[in-house]
Design an enzyme around this catalytic site. Sequence first.
Site, short mmCIF file in Angstrom:
data_model
loop_
_atom_site.label_atom_id
_atom_site.label_comp_id
_atom_site.label_asym_id
_atom_site.label_seq_id
_atom_site.Cartn_x
_atom_site.Cartn_y
_atom_site.Cartn_z
N HIS A 291 27.75 -16.48 4.24
CA HIS A 291 28.21 -15.19 4.77
C HIS A 291 27.80 -14.06 3.84
CE1 HIS A 291 30.83 -12.02 6.18
NE2 HIS A 291 31.52 -12.05 5.08
N TYR B 52 31.76 -25.73 5.00
CA TYR B 52 32.09 -25.72 6.43
C TYR B 52 30.93 -26.13 7.34
CZ TYR B 52 30.24 -20.92 5.91
OH TYR B 52 29.47 -19.82 5.62
N ARG C 299 22.88 -18.16 11.14
CA ARG C 299 22.85 -17.55 9.82
C ARG C 299 22.44 -18.62 8.82
NH1 ARG C 299 28.50 -16.61 8.32
NH2 ARG C 299 28.21 -18.42 6.98
#
Lengths: 335, 374
Positions: B275, B284, B271
């Site tokens: 998100h 992260y 990705r």
Amino acid sequence: MTTATAKKPATMAQALQRAMRDAMAEDPSVHVLGEDVGALGGVFRVTDGLAKEFGEDRCTDTPLAEAGILGTAVGMAMYGLRPVVEMQFDAFAYPAFEQLISHVAKMRNRTGGAMPMPIVVRVPYGGGIGGVEHHSDSSEAYYMATPGLKVVTPATVEDAYGLLREAIASDDPVVFLEPKRLYWSKSDWSPEAPVTVEPIGRAVVRRTGHSATLITYGPSVPVCMEAAEAAREEGWDLEVVDLRSLVPFDDETVCASVRRTGRAVVVHESAGFGGPGGEIAARVTERCFHHLEAPVLRVAGFDIPYPPPMLEKHHLPGVDRVLDAVARLQWEAEH
Amino acid sequence: MTVQELPGAAAYRPTPPPAWRPRTDPAPLLPDPEPFRVLGTGAELDAALMLKLYGELVRGRRYNAQATALTKQGRLAVYPSSTGQEACEVAAALALEERDWLFPSYRDTLAAVARGLDPVQALTLLRGDWHTGYDPREHRIAPLCTPLATQLPHAVGLAHAARLKGDDVVALALVGDGGTSEGDFHEALNFAAVWQAPVVFLVQNNGFAISVPLAKQTAAPSLAHKAVGYGMPGRLVDGNDAPAVHQVLSEAVARARRGGGPTLIEAVTYRMEAHTNADDATRYRGSAEVDAWREHDPIRILEDELTARGILDEHGIRTAAEAAETMAAALRERMNADPVLDPMDLFAEVYAEQSGQLREQAAQLRAELEAEAR
């Protein structure tokens, strides 16, 4: 159009089985699925003989997984089938809650009416059969709190047949709560005899009276009928309203009764706090305030996890507890 | 010292009766340890299919960018971008026949669009005017599913029902790596295998469930390995290699259609964006990792190979880019207007027949609206 055949007493379990059998015979899209519903006929034998008569594709033993059972039923309904799902016991239905609440109850709404969910979720519920823990929950309040579901519970053999036929015919999802301590209750109704099928959403006056109204449903209906008989000795003539359908709620029948009698007690065995009785008492008060001679009282199970079987008799609302509540309806204020 | 090594333990070990032995040899179900690849292997390529895939990838990338921009303009409540994952989305849609069903998750807008859904209809959920935004039966696309993995049992049930009716319909269910930890993932795979339902599960392993990396999600050798325990084959594929994803999916769909039962496919992808627009991916993951994946971009690796083979030229690249721009312009224009909504629709489709309670509440809202209008 009564038949000449000799009537033999039928049980509620037989009436439910007959309802599924008739629906399956009439409509090939009706499928029954659940744990042990096939060869065993269900742990309460409610699906007895269906797999043999209609084949395992129509009455299917599934893997032991409630979310999976209801989740696959959603997909089956998407493809035009009408699944009737059996959850083995009240407390075993909880893993299926997400499917029920996020998908079954909401699919029609989410899709703007394009995708109805004609699913019946049959749940044996309630106590009084000496079951060990997780076998006696009254879970109706959880279902009632979910818009999109109909919530139905029969109290008589005849209603068991009629309401289940209506539930299967409904294009809306129906949580069909079967009071398991009434599974073996009998009536003169013959499983072969024709019955009047009432649409879902209508309460019925089981017993007329003028002193006060007992508003109840499912397993508490026989308790209230017995209490009404016993109350005659005290000089009270009690009316008993059997709701049959918790959602939709029949305000009309309930309020007509309360306006006649002026007093009401709601009786159910699920916990009182946050339970159906609070909603019912509020509705009655909002609509009938000037007809009421006393606050609407509730007789409910205690607000405790369902007790071990050797103690359940102290928990379940019985005739005495109902009569005690009736006695508290401020009779002296009449004068 | 294990129990088996204890002195005399063998004497106490019972001999399992036949029913206890594995019913299927697990070896053929196991995925190859390396993800399946087509690009760079010299395998034959179907030029027409490749150009179709390429065009859809480019259009999909542009769609993701446009939808993200619409979010920043306040036209969408949220948009979970699938930038970097376009090969999975496109191959998923193109592997299906018209009569088949797609069960997408919230990130799979592109798959629905590649299947032919109106680009605006595909965004109404995220715009907030109508949950699903289209008739699922008309397009055979289930509603974009927000709760994780709950659409997987639906796919199984639908595929099972189709087979009971004698229709050779296949259901394809999309899920992310995080979704494989959910109970519904397990139950769906188990039901599918027991019923031999014609369903294909595609896990788009994009590395993160919001912020949680795969290593904290599972201890399995790969997500495709999970198939073996259910008795279905697992396949591992390079999720950025569009021809590879298309081939693996097409094989699984064909296998399901001829009665071979379900398949679990793990597509390893990445990705590239956060998100959703509400997420901060720099918390992260490091930019070095993102840069490494940028080198393996699905559009870039397909474009390079097709150009090298003479299947695609400058003209083809320009044509695809122009088609994507046209789509984006139309999307911008159509999303620019505020949708006209009727508040009374709130009560329209809760039940087939409106209950007395809802009729009362509808009357209350109508009175409020009339009072406002005065």
